[in-house]
Design a protein around this motif. Structure first.
Motif, PDB file in Angstrom:
ATOM      1  N   GLY A  85      13.193   3.921   6.204  1.00  0.00           N
ATOM      2  CA  GLY A  85      12.678   2.642   5.722  1.00  0.00           C
ATOM      3  C   GLY A  85      11.486   2.818   4.799  1.00  0.00           C
ATOM      4  N   ALA A  86      10.577   3.742   5.144  1.00  0.00           N
ATOM      5  CA  ALA A  86       9.402   3.994   4.301  1.00  0.00           C
ATOM      6  C   ALA A  86       9.813   4.606   2.960  1.00  0.00           C
ATOM      7  CB  ALA A  86       8.435   4.926   5.028  1.00  0.00           C
ATOM      8  N   GLU A  87      10.810   5.494   2.982  1.00  0.00           N
ATOM      9  CA  GLU A  87      11.232   6.142   1.733  1.00  0.00           C
ATOM     10  C   GLU A  87      11.906   5.143   0.789  1.00  0.00           C
ATOM     11  OE1 GLU A  87      13.513   9.200   3.515  1.00  0.00           O
ATOM     12  OE2 GLU A  87      11.828  10.598   3.670  1.00  0.00           O
ATOM     13  N   PHE A  88      12.788   4.298   1.336  1.00  0.00           N
ATOM     14  CA  PHE A  88      13.401   3.261   0.511  1.00  0.00           C
ATOM     15  C   PHE A  88      12.344   2.281  -0.008  1.00  0.00           C
ATOM     16  CE2 PHE A  88      17.694   4.007   2.572  1.00  0.00           C
ATOM     17  CZ  PHE A  88      18.288   4.445   1.393  1.00  0.00           C
ATOM     18  N   SER A  89      11.402   1.936   0.842  1.00  0.00           N
ATOM     19  CA  SER A  89      10.341   1.013   0.435  1.00  0.00           C
ATOM     20  C   SER A  89       9.497   1.609  -0.679  1.00  0.00           C
ATOM     21  CB  SER A  89       9.455   0.671   1.643  1.00  0.00           C
ATOM     22  OG  SER A  89      10.197   0.027   2.654  1.00  0.00           O
ATOM     23  N   SER A  90       9.246   2.917  -0.607  1.00  0.00           N
ATOM     24  CA  SER A  90       8.480   3.592  -1.656  1.00  0.00           C
ATOM     25  C   SER A  90       9.205   3.515  -2.992  1.00  0.00           C
ATOM     26  CB  SER A  90       8.233   5.047  -1.262  1.00  0.00           C
ATOM     27  OG  SER A  90       7.571   5.748  -2.289  1.00  0.00           O
ATOM     28  N   ILE A  91      10.515   3.722  -2.969  1.00  0.00           N
ATOM     29  CA  ILE A  91      11.302   3.635  -4.208  1.00  0.00           C
ATOM     30  C   ILE A  91      11.253   2.221  -4.770  1.00  0.00           C
ATOM     31  CG2 ILE A  91      13.629   3.783  -5.158  1.00  0.00           C
ATOM     32  CD1 ILE A  91      14.196   6.016  -3.153  1.00  0.00           C
TER      33      ILE A  91
ATOM     34  N   SER B 179       0.826  -1.203   0.000  1.00  0.00           N
ATOM     35  CA  SER B 179       0.000   0.000   0.000  1.00  0.00           C
ATOM     36  C   SER B 179       0.865   1.259   0.000  1.00  0.00           C
ATOM     37  CB  SER B 179      -0.916  -0.001   1.230  1.00  0.00           C
ATOM     38  OG  SER B 179      -1.572   1.236   1.358  1.00  0.00           O
ATOM     39  N   HIS B 180       0.762   2.042  -1.077  1.00  0.00           N
ATOM     40  CA  HIS B 180       1.479   3.316  -1.123  1.00  0.00           C
ATOM     41  C   HIS B 180       0.938   4.262  -0.056  1.00  0.00           C
ATOM     42  CE1 HIS B 180       4.098   2.964  -4.627  1.00  0.00           C
ATOM     43  NE2 HIS B 180       3.148   2.263  -5.209  1.00  0.00           N
ATOM     44  N   GLY B 181      -0.360   4.156   0.226  1.00  0.00           N
ATOM     45  CA  GLY B 181      -0.953   5.018   1.238  1.00  0.00           C
ATOM     46  C   GLY B 181      -0.366   4.759   2.612  1.00  0.00           C
ATOM     47  N   LEU B 182      -0.202   3.477   2.977  1.00  0.00           N
ATOM     48  CA  LEU B 182       0.360   3.125   4.275  1.00  0.00           C
ATOM     49  C   LEU B 182       1.810   3.591   4.373  1.00  0.00           C
ATOM     50  CD1 LEU B 182       0.222   1.703   6.996  1.00  0.00           C
ATOM     51  CD2 LEU B 182       0.821  -0.441   5.828  1.00  0.00           C
ATOM     52  N   ILE B 183       2.593   3.332   3.316  1.00  0.00           N
ATOM     53  CA  ILE B 183       3.990   3.765   3.313  1.00  0.00           C
ATOM     54  C   ILE B 183       4.072   5.277   3.445  1.00  0.00           C
ATOM     55  CG2 ILE B 183       6.079   3.913   1.895  1.00  0.00           C
ATOM     56  CD1 ILE B 183       5.351   1.187   0.723  1.00  0.00           C
ATOM     57  N   SER B 184       3.201   5.991   2.727  1.00  0.00           N
ATOM     58  CA  SER B 184       3.196   7.449   2.776  1.00  0.00           C
ATOM     59  C   SER B 184       2.836   7.964   4.168  1.00  0.00           C
ATOM     60  CB  SER B 184       2.226   8.000   1.732  1.00  0.00           C
ATOM     61  OG  SER B 184       2.152   9.399   1.806  1.00  0.00           O
ATOM     62  N   ARG B 185       1.861   7.316   4.811  1.00  0.00           N
ATOM     63  CA  ARG B 185       1.449   7.752   6.150  1.00  0.00           C
ATOM     64  C   ARG B 185       2.562   7.536   7.174  1.00  0.00           C
ATOM     65  NH1 ARG B 185      -3.593   5.769   4.334  1.00  0.00           N
ATOM     66  NH2 ARG B 185      -3.180   3.687   5.169  1.00  0.00           N
ATOM     67  N   ILE B 186       3.252   6.406   7.073  1.00  0.00           N
ATOM     68  CA  ILE B 186       4.370   6.149   7.984  1.00  0.00           C
ATOM     69  C   ILE B 186       5.466   7.189   7.786  1.00  0.00           C
ATOM     70  CG2 ILE B 186       6.234   4.536   8.536  1.00  0.00           C
ATOM     71  CD1 ILE B 186       4.322   2.248   7.860  1.00  0.00           C
ATOM     72  N   GLU B 187       5.808   7.462   6.525  1.00  0.00           N
ATOM     73  CA  GLU B 187       6.866   8.431   6.217  1.00  0.00           C
ATOM     74  C   GLU B 187       6.506   9.828   6.701  1.00  0.00           C
ATOM     75  OE1 GLU B 187       9.088  11.428   4.326  1.00  0.00           O
ATOM     76  OE2 GLU B 187       6.964  11.037   3.875  1.00  0.00           O
ATOM     77  N   SER B 188       5.250  10.266   6.392  1.00  0.00           N
ATOM     78  CA  SER B 188       4.845  11.623   6.789  1.00  0.00           C
ATOM     79  C   SER B 188       4.734  11.764   8.292  1.00  0.00           C
ATOM     80  CB  SER B 188       3.523  12.040   6.185  1.00  0.00           C
ATOM     81  OG  SER B 188       3.153  11.320   5.183  1.00  0.00           O
ATOM     82  N   SER B 189       4.170  10.766   8.981  1.00  0.00           N
ATOM     83  CA  SER B 189       4.011  10.844  10.436  1.00  0.00           C
ATOM     84  C   SER B 189       5.375  10.890  11.124  1.00  0.00           C
ATOM     85  CB  SER B 189       3.208   9.650  10.959  1.00  0.00           C
ATOM     86  OG  SER B 189       1.932   9.611  10.361  1.00  0.00           O
TER      87      SER B 189
END
Length: 235
Positions: A218-224, A157-167
């Protein structure tokens, strides 16, 4: 010798000459400069951290760390934006992936929990042992990479990864501002008690800051990785 071959050789010779000159004329300092001496003598007393290097990175040089995670965030955002608008050639879909071998699949099931646990250990203990948020975040992302290798059709989920990164990023900045209000400066770890030297609950807010950095990285690398995998899937 052609011009095309000569130019790289000339550039290589110039680069080698520059490095040789620097190496031949290098004289190590007999003593630490003023800034380094302050770090060496005061870091333990002021931060309560056993690992002096990581304490310097996350407190005294906290703005540098904020810039580094910002650059990584921009990189992940640009990769996602570019790949989202790229035109993939037709003729292949996600169902075209060959199933992974049993060895890779079974190994992934066994190793991913260990990798995630080790990544968490690295950034939680960054104030005590070598490591920290960047290293731990990269280890966590490697677990996701292993999952993608074992099952190329896997979707995260890009949404979950994005929420973790932003929070994590927002909380990191808030802690930095609290350091300015309640202590001596941005990301000053003394907003929390320094605790007992050498224990897991020591060094004030440094463990919490490293947890946030680890989650963010971790979230940023995972997003890439997820963006790259989905683009490959669409080819």
């Amino acid at each position: 010798m052609t011009t095309r071959t000569a130019i790289p050789l000339v550039l290589l010779a110039l680069l080698g000459t520059a490095f040789f000159t620097l190496f031949a004329g290098y004289v190590p300092d007999a003593e630490l400069n003023r800034t380094a001496a302050y770090y060496a003598n005061q870091t333990v007393a002021e931060t309560g951290a056993q690992n002096v290097v990581t304490a310097i990175i996350v407190t005294y040089r906290g703005l540098d760390t904020l810039g580094e995670v910002t650059v990584l965030f921009l990189t992940a955002a640009i990769v996602g934006l570019v790949l989202a608008h790229s035109k993939a050639p037709k003729g292949r879909s996600g169902s075209g992936f060959l199933p992974s071998g049993e060895l890779l699949t079974t190994g992934t099931r066994m190793l991913v929990p260990v990798i995630l646990l080790f990544g968490a250990y690295v950034f939680v203990n960054g104030h005590l042992t070598p490591g920290g948020g960047f290293q731990g975040g990269a280890i966590v992302a490697s677990g996701l990479l292993l999952m993608l290798l074992a099952d190329p059709a896997e979707r995260f989920s890009h949404g979950l990864i994005s929420r973790i990164e932003s929070s994590a990023g927002l909380t990191y900045v808030i802690l930095g501002l609290l350091g300015m209000i309640l202590a001596g400066g941005f990301l000053d770890n003394r907003i929390l008690p320094l605790g007992t030297f050498g224990s897991i609950l020591s060094a004030g807010a440094i463990p919490l800051i490293y947890i946030l950095i680890g989650l963010k990285v971790g979230a940023e690398f995972s997003s890439i990785l997820t963006s790259l995998e989905e683009t490959e899937d669409a080819e």
